[in-house]
Design a protein around this motif. Structure first.
Motif, PDB file in Angstrom:
ATOM      1  N   ALA A   1      26.527  -1.582 -23.999  1.00 58.78           N
ATOM      2  CA  ALA A   1      26.480  -1.994 -22.590  1.00 58.78           C
ATOM      3  C   ALA A   1      25.328  -1.337 -21.841  1.00 58.78           C
ATOM      4  O   ALA A   1      24.833  -1.891 -20.853  1.00 58.78           O
ATOM      5  N   CYS A   2      24.924  -0.151 -22.296  1.00 58.01           N
ATOM      6  CA  CYS A   2      23.860   0.606 -21.608  1.00 58.01           C
ATOM      7  C   CYS A   2      22.774   0.984 -22.622  1.00 58.01           C
ATOM      8  O   CYS A   2      22.600   2.177 -22.940  1.00 58.01           O
ATOM      9  N   PRO A   3      22.055   0.029 -23.155  1.00 55.16           N
ATOM     10  CA  PRO A   3      21.093   0.324 -24.233  1.00 55.16           C
ATOM     11  C   PRO A   3      19.964   1.250 -23.798  1.00 55.16           C
ATOM     12  O   PRO A   3      19.361   1.916 -24.642  1.00 55.16           O
ATOM     13  N   GLY A   4      19.695   1.330 -22.503  1.00 57.75           N
ATOM     14  CA  GLY A   4      18.627   2.195 -22.028  1.00 57.75           C
ATOM     15  C   GLY A   4      19.097   3.593 -21.674  1.00 57.75           C
ATOM     16  O   GLY A   4      18.305   4.406 -21.173  1.00 57.75           O
ATOM     17  N   LYS A   5      20.350   3.892 -21.935  1.00 57.92           N
ATOM     18  CA  LYS A   5      20.925   5.194 -21.576  1.00 57.92           C
ATOM     19  C   LYS A   5      21.450   5.882 -22.828  1.00 57.92           C
ATOM     20  O   LYS A   5      21.970   5.240 -23.742  1.00 57.92           O
ATOM     21  N   ASN A   6      21.327   7.187 -22.890  1.00 55.97           N
ATOM     22  CA  ASN A   6      21.842   7.929 -24.029  1.00 55.97           C
ATOM     23  C   ASN A   6      23.300   8.337 -23.804  1.00 55.97           C
ATOM     24  O   ASN A   6      23.730   8.564 -22.665  1.00 55.97           O
ATOM     25  N   ILE A   7      24.035   8.431 -24.908  1.00 54.56           N
ATOM     26  CA  ILE A   7      25.421   8.895 -24.897  1.00 54.56           C
ATOM     27  C   ILE A   7      25.455  10.197 -25.685  1.00 54.56           C
ATOM     28  O   ILE A   7      25.112  10.218 -26.875  1.00 54.56           O
ATOM     29  N   ILE A   8      25.836  11.283 -25.021  1.00 49.35           N
ATOM     30  CA  ILE A   8      26.026  12.552 -25.725  1.00 49.35           C
ATOM     31  C   ILE A   8      27.509  12.670 -26.052  1.00 49.35           C
ATOM     32  O   ILE A   8      28.351  12.736 -25.156  1.00 49.35           O
ATOM     33  N   PHE A   9      27.823  12.682 -27.336  1.00 50.14           N
ATOM     34  CA  PHE A   9      29.206  12.767 -27.808  1.00 50.14           C
ATOM     35  C   PHE A   9      29.428  14.208 -28.257  1.00 50.14           C
ATOM     36  O   PHE A   9      28.832  14.659 -29.240  1.00 50.14           O
ATOM     37  N   ARG A  10      30.300  14.927 -27.533  1.00 47.23           N
ATOM     38  CA  ARG A  10      30.460  16.374 -27.780  1.00 47.23           C
ATOM     39  C   ARG A  10      31.875  16.675 -28.280  1.00 47.23           C
ATOM     40  O   ARG A  10      32.805  16.849 -27.492  1.00 47.23           O
ATOM     41  N   PRO A  11      32.053  16.769 -29.597  1.00 50.13           N
ATOM     42  CA  PRO A  11      33.382  17.075 -30.140  1.00 50.13           C
ATOM     43  C   PRO A  11      33.798  18.516 -29.825  1.00 50.13           C
ATOM     44  O   PRO A  11      32.949  19.398 -29.624  1.00 50.13           O
ATOM     45  N   HIS A  12      35.100  18.745 -29.796  1.00 47.94           N
ATOM     46  CA  HIS A  12      35.647  20.089 -29.664  1.00 47.94           C
ATOM     47  C   HIS A  12      35.114  20.953 -30.816  1.00 47.94           C
ATOM     48  O   HIS A  12      34.920  20.460 -31.931  1.00 47.94           O
ATOM     49  N   PRO A  13      34.884  22.264 -30.588  1.00 50.39           N
ATOM     50  CA  PRO A  13      34.350  23.126 -31.661  1.00 50.39           C
ATOM     51  C   PRO A  13      35.219  23.166 -32.908  1.00 50.39           C
ATOM     52  O   PRO A  13      34.720  23.445 -34.000  1.00 50.39           O
ATOM     53  N   GLY A  14      36.509  22.871 -32.766  1.00 44.27           N
ATOM     54  CA  GLY A  14      37.404  22.900 -33.923  1.00 44.27           C
ATOM     55  C   GLY A  14      37.501  21.587 -34.672  1.00 44.27           C
ATOM     56  O   GLY A  14      38.290  21.462 -35.608  1.00 44.27           O
ATOM     57  N   GLU A  15      36.711  20.588 -34.293  1.00 50.73           N
ATOM     58  CA  GLU A  15      36.777  19.279 -34.939  1.00 50.73           C
ATOM     59  C   GLU A  15      35.724  19.126 -36.044  1.00 50.73           C
ATOM     60  O   GLU A  15      34.640  19.701 -35.979  1.00 50.73           O
ATOM     61  N   SER A  16      36.069  18.297 -37.019  1.00 51.21           N
ATOM     62  CA  SER A  16      35.099  17.876 -38.020  1.00 51.21           C
ATOM     63  C   SER A  16      34.152  16.848 -37.394  1.00 51.21           C
ATOM     64  O   SER A  16      34.559  16.034 -36.557  1.00 51.21           O
ATOM     65  N   LEU A  17      32.894  16.867 -37.827  1.00 49.59           N
ATOM     66  CA  LEU A  17      31.916  15.902 -37.332  1.00 49.59           C
ATOM     67  C   LEU A  17      31.829  14.655 -38.207  1.00 49.59           C
ATOM     68  O   LEU A  17      31.229  13.653 -37.810  1.00 49.59           O
ATOM     69  N   ASP A  18      32.432  14.698 -39.383  1.00 45.82           N
ATOM     70  CA  ASP A  18      32.203  13.638 -40.373  1.00 45.82           C
ATOM     71  C   ASP A  18      32.605  12.257 -39.869  1.00 45.82           C
ATOM     72  O   ASP A  18      31.863  11.280 -40.050  1.00 45.82           O
ATOM     73  N   VAL A  19      33.784  12.141 -39.266  1.00 46.40           N
ATOM     74  CA  VAL A  19      34.257  10.831 -38.817  1.00 46.40           C
ATOM     75  C   VAL A  19      33.335  10.254 -37.751  1.00 46.40           C
ATOM     76  O   VAL A  19      33.103   9.037 -37.696  1.00 46.40           O
ATOM     77  N   TYR A  20      32.751  11.132 -36.922  1.00 45.22           N
ATOM     78  CA  TYR A  20      31.853  10.665 -35.867  1.00 45.22           C
ATOM     79  C   TYR A  20      30.485  10.276 -36.431  1.00 45.22           C
ATOM     80  O   TYR A  20      29.898   9.271 -36.012  1.00 45.22           O
ATOM     81  N   LYS A  21      29.977  11.056 -37.362  1.00 46.00           N
ATOM     82  CA  LYS A  21      28.685  10.719 -37.963  1.00 46.00           C
ATOM     83  C   LYS A  21      28.747   9.348 -38.645  1.00 46.00           C
ATOM     84  O   LYS A  21      27.811   8.555 -38.549  1.00 46.00           O
TER      85      LYS A  21
END
Length: 413
Positions: free
Chosen positions: A213-233
């Protein structure tokens, strides 16, 4: 008093990006009041408390098993234990809080409890009336850092973030129950697990929708420090304007953001205090119909279309009066001032710095700790304190003694 004898303060940190800046701020003011301060990764500070002089150990609040181990070990060396529970801001279920984090056997080992606000203190004193004089409303240094006074500390980093990402929307998550560091827990069938799983995937889908919806805008996705990043990557492959980041404190990311999206997360409160448009995305509603306090402070959105529309018209919020039931009122002294008043009233004898050459510490090799607290350098401390000296005009002179990996003794000169 022997030359160089001072009271000792032990400041353990479990999650670096959440706690470090606030503990460094408290340490800065403690040093200026004549304390030796030991600061670093939690287990390393526990080891230091076994080897260095008797003092005050500022516990960070714990679940019952972890808490029993910490307070028993620290208490064995006769330190005074004062607790400031990192989870004490909003307590939705008082009996559960008492049974999980403030059991009677834990309370009796504490010399004092520093409370975020009336909400936490009322819960504790109702459960334990005898604690009335040993509970003090102090606030938390994490919220001191949200004052305009300290924004300059983050200005350079915020400029760097904005140079890299321009205008961006910040999405914060808190889905460790379903997506812990070891990876998603697909085979646990509990009502709460199902809810968190649905939220996790709803937030992933929301980020993908906003990306389109906002192709000209960046989305910073910040997981909790205790979360795995794999599912998001995996989920964000091919979405070039979604960026997964959780380095730096959340304050950096909030200050640079156009808006903040969360669900029941303290970062939502921090965003409101910093006067950012904050959206509580609630695709999954509590069965009780009750909202977490961070959600109540935020703009409510129940669908992705509502989020998109709110982002187009979002305005800076004001703090509701009810906020100050949960947090120390701003008319009171800063949290650091209030906490140091509590610490100054603890009767512990001053002691000089002993010989540090023969101290030996066991390195913490746990994978979880590498993620929660990957590093701490002398340069990080110097940079932060240089900024504080500039802001406060204290011109604090200090010496940094590296004791071990992620463990330091800070000494005023």
């Amino acid at each position: 008093m022997k030359s160089g004898s001072r009271k000792w303060l032990y400041l353990p940190i479990e999650t670096k990006v959440r706690e470090l800046d606030a503990k460094l701020l408290l340490a800065f003011h403690a040093i200026s009041q004549g304390y030796h301060v030991v600061i670093g990764e939690h287990w390393m500070v526990e080891q230091a408390a076994e080897k260095l002089p008797l003092g005050i150990f500022l516990a960070k609040g714990y679940s019952k098993g972890y808490g029993r181990r910490v307070v028993e070990n620290v208490g064995r060396y006769h330190h005074k234990i004062v607790e400031l529970d990192e989870e004490g801001f909003f307590i939705p279920d008082a009996p559960k809080y008492i049974s999980r984090r403030m059991r009677k056997e834990h309370i009796r080992r504490l010399a004092h409890v520093c409370c975020w606000g009336e909400h936490q203190k009322n819960i504790l004193t109702k459960a334990y009336p005898h604690m009335e004089k040993s509970c003090t409303i102090t606030g938390n240094p994490r919220f001191d850092l949200l004052n305009d006074t300290y924004k300059e500390l983050y200005a350079s980093d915020v400029e760097d973030i904005q140079a890299d990402f321009g205008s961006y929307i910040l999405i914060n998550t808190r889905f460790t129950f379903y997506n812990p560091i070891g990876g998603v827990r697909e085979n646990v069938h509990l009502p709460e697990m199902e809810k968190i799983k649905r939220l996790c995937h709803a937030f992933i889908h929301l980020a993908q929708t906003l990306s389109r919806a906002c192709p000209g805008k960046n989305i910073i996705f910040r997981p909790h420090p205790g979360e795995s990043l794999d599912v998001y990557k995996e989920a964000f492959k091919g979405f070039h304007n979604i960026h997964i980041h959780r380095e730096r404190s959340v304050i950096h990311w909030i200050l640079g953001a156009e808006a903040v999206i969360h669900n029941g997360c303290t970062t939502g409160i921090e965003g409101v205090v910093l006067r950012k448009p904050v959206i509580a995305y609630q695709p999954v509603i509590h069965s009780s119909g009750m909202m977490d306090f961070p959600d109540r402070l935020s703009i409510h959105a129940f669908t992705e279309n509502e989020v998109v529309n709110i982002l187009r018209h979002a305005e800076k919020p004001e703090l509701p009066d009810g906020f100050f039931h949960y947090y120390s009122h701003p008319a009171l002294p800063s949290a650091c001032t209030a906490i140091l008043k509590v610490l100054n009233n603890q009767h512990v004898s001053p002691a000089p710095v002993p010989s540090l050459k023969r101290l030996r510490f066991v390195k913490d090799r746990r994978e979880k700790m590498k993620r929660l607290f990957p590093s701490l350098t002398t340069e990080e401390i110097v940079r932060f304190y240089s900024g504080l000296n500039k802001i406060t005009n204290k011109n604090l002179s200090y010496h940094i003694h590296p004791l071990a990996d992620r463990l330091y003794l800070l000494e005023g000169l």
